[in-house]
Design an enzyme around this catalytic site. Structure first.
Site, PDB file in Angstrom:
ATOM      1  N   ASP A   1       0.913  -1.443  -0.131  1.00 57.22           N
ATOM      2  CA  ASP A   1       0.062   0.013  -0.103  1.00 57.22           C
ATOM      3  C   ASP A   1       0.965   1.223   0.057  1.00 57.22           C
ATOM      4  O   ASP A   1       2.225   1.062   0.093  1.00 57.22           O
ATOM      5  CB  ASP A   1      -0.993  -0.068   1.402  1.00 57.22           C
ATOM      6  CG  ASP A   1      -1.683   1.271   1.519  1.00 57.22           C
ATOM      7  OD1 ASP A   1      -2.463   1.779   0.346  1.00 57.22           O
ATOM      8  OD2 ASP A   1      -1.901   1.790   2.475  1.00 57.22           O
ATOM      9  N   SER A   2       0.274   2.422  -0.106  1.00 61.17           N
ATOM     10  CA  SER A   2       1.059   3.548   0.009  1.00 61.17           C
ATOM     11  C   SER A   2       1.490   3.964   1.572  1.00 61.17           C
ATOM     12  O   SER A   2       2.325   4.614   1.632  1.00 61.17           O
ATOM     13  CB  SER A   2       0.205   4.788  -0.422  1.00 61.17           C
ATOM     14  OG  SER A   2      -0.887   4.898   0.157  1.00 61.17           O
TER      15      SER A   2
ATOM     16  N   CYS B   1      -4.417  -1.595  -1.497  1.00 60.10           N
ATOM     17  CA  CYS B   1      -4.500  -0.191  -1.962  1.00 60.10           C
ATOM     18  C   CYS B   1      -5.753   0.006  -2.959  1.00 60.10           C
ATOM     19  O   CYS B   1      -5.722  -0.495  -4.146  1.00 60.10           O
ATOM     20  CB  CYS B   1      -3.301   0.453  -2.365  1.00 60.10           C
ATOM     21  SG  CYS B   1      -3.421   2.191  -2.833  1.00 60.10           S
TER      22      CYS B   1
ATOM     23  N   GLU C   1      -2.693   8.778   8.522  1.00 58.29           N
ATOM     24  CA  GLU C   1      -1.156   8.527   8.556  1.00 58.29           C
ATOM     25  C   GLU C   1      -0.544   9.317   9.672  1.00 58.29           C
ATOM     26  O   GLU C   1       0.583   9.141  10.090  1.00 58.29           O
ATOM     27  CB  GLU C   1      -0.673   9.147   7.320  1.00 58.29           C
ATOM     28  CG  GLU C   1      -0.834   8.156   6.268  1.00 58.29           C
ATOM     29  CD  GLU C   1       0.070   6.860   6.027  1.00 58.29           C
ATOM     30  OE1 GLU C   1       1.208   6.639   6.511  1.00 58.29           O
ATOM     31  OE2 GLU C   1      -0.547   5.956   5.680  1.00 58.29           O
TER      32      GLU C   1
ATOM     33  N   CYS D   1     -10.912   2.965   0.214  1.00 57.06           N
ATOM     34  CA  CYS D   1      -9.436   3.141   0.342  1.00 57.06           C
ATOM     35  C   CYS D   1      -9.248   2.431   1.731  1.00 57.06           C
ATOM     36  O   CYS D   1      -9.867   2.574   2.556  1.00 57.06           O
ATOM     37  CB  CYS D   1      -9.451   4.552   0.617  1.00 57.06           C
ATOM     38  SG  CYS D   1      -7.901   4.977   1.199  1.00 57.06           S
TER      39      CYS D   1
ATOM     40  N   HIS E   1      -7.160   2.664   3.798  1.00 54.80           N
ATOM     41  CA  HIS E   1      -6.925   3.428   5.178  1.00 54.80           C
ATOM     42  C   HIS E   1      -8.278   3.649   6.056  1.00 54.80           C
ATOM     43  O   HIS E   1      -8.234   3.982   6.890  1.00 54.80           O
ATOM     44  CB  HIS E   1      -6.403   4.847   4.937  1.00 54.80           C
ATOM     45  CG  HIS E   1      -4.935   5.059   4.488  1.00 54.80           C
ATOM     46  ND1 HIS E   1      -4.554   4.265   3.338  1.00 54.80           N
ATOM     47  CD2 HIS E   1      -3.945   5.369   5.119  1.00 54.80           C
ATOM     48  CE1 HIS E   1      -3.033   4.557   3.508  1.00 54.80           C
ATOM     49  NE2 HIS E   1      -2.716   5.297   4.367  1.00 54.80           N
TER      50      HIS E   1
END
Ligand code: DGL
Length: 271
Positions: A10-11, A73, A152, A186, A188
């Site tokens: 993932d990012s 992701c 994040e 997403c 996240h």
């Protein structure tokens, strides 16, 4: 049976929602995780940049002998999966199709909300998969670009006034449209599940794209007789492109296990 690890990327932190689900569903599997924390977020970038980053992420993971790669992701799954699958000779699985199919199955009244990054919403991929499974469904899509940077930065806990304000700002129109199902498109966003769930209320079913991707991975490995030996305890290793410390702290909170000593830095520009 196949004892090789599953690669997951993932990012940033978001793919841990898939890792958590894989660890729950297939505790015997070894996992190699890469989070591109030095370049997160991906979701506001062009298709060309997302494909370039994703190719490097896959190239790094392929320095291990893996049995499959899971794109944990939504952005890369909706924007680069076909390119990556065409270029690689191992199974590459995404989260978007499994999440869309789970929503098409879960919806009671056919009113499905979709939230994701700008790139995921722009791709139209989730809507396409939903319509294939349930042509009469109505899909309301909304990009939520502030969610990833907030997560994040650890701002995902209920009671955090910043995240609660942003959730209200983004989701009020979906709530007023009376959707019955909401795709957290997403990976996240499942970290915000408690905050989003409390805002949308109990009548709205939340679909966790990370978990849907993990379930699809289990089905695929089972179909290919490629699961690891039953009864063993899988090991996970984590790699990030920024410093290991911040990731270690947030990952430990999220996975509810101490990952200290298992997070390493990688220079992704070399791949
Ligand atoms: N977890 C990624 C996704 O599922 C976040 C994308 C980003 O870095 O913006 O889309």
């Amino acid at each position: 049976m196949d004892g090789r690890p599953i690669g997951v990327f993932d990012s940033g932190l978001g793919g841990l929602t898939t890792v958590r689900a894989i660890q729950r569903l297939m505790p015997e599997e070894d996992i190699v995780y890469f989070g591109d924390t030095g370049r997160v977020p991906y979701g506001g970038r062009s298709k060309e940049t997302i494909v370039k980053y994703a190719r490097q992420d896959v190239a790094f993971l392929r320095s291990f002998d893996l049995k499959a790669i899971v794109i944990a992701c939504g952005t890369v799954s909706t924007t680069a999966l076909e390119v990556l699958a065409a270029e690689n000779d191992l199974p590459i699985l995404g989260v978007a199709k499994p999440a869309a199919l789970a929503a098409a199955e879960a919806t009671s009244g056919g009113k499905i909300g979709l939230i994701g990054t700008v790139a995921s919403i722009r791709s139209g991929a989730y809507e396409r998969f939903i319509k294939e499974a349930r042509p009469e469904a109505q899909v309301m899509a909304k990009a939520c670009p502030l969610f990833v940077p907030l997560v994040e930065n650890g701002r995902f806990q209920p009671g955090d006034v910043v995240i609660e304000t942003v959730v209200r700002e983004y989701l009020t129109e979906l709530k007023e449209a009376r959707i019955d199902t909401l795709i957290l498109g997403c990976t996240h966003y499942p970290l915000l599940e408690e905050v989003i769930g409390a805002f949308m209320g109990p009548k709205v079913t939340l679909i966790d794209a990370g978990a849907a991707g993990a379930e699809a991975t289990k089905r695929q490995l089972t179909a290919c007789a490629a699961l690891a030996e039953p009864g063993r305890t899988g090991q996970s290793r984590y790699f990030v492109s920024d410093t290991a410390e911040d990731f270690t702290q947030l990952a430990s909170i999220f996975l509810r296990q101490d990952v200290s000593g298992r997070v390493e830095h990688v220079d992704i520009s070399r791949y």
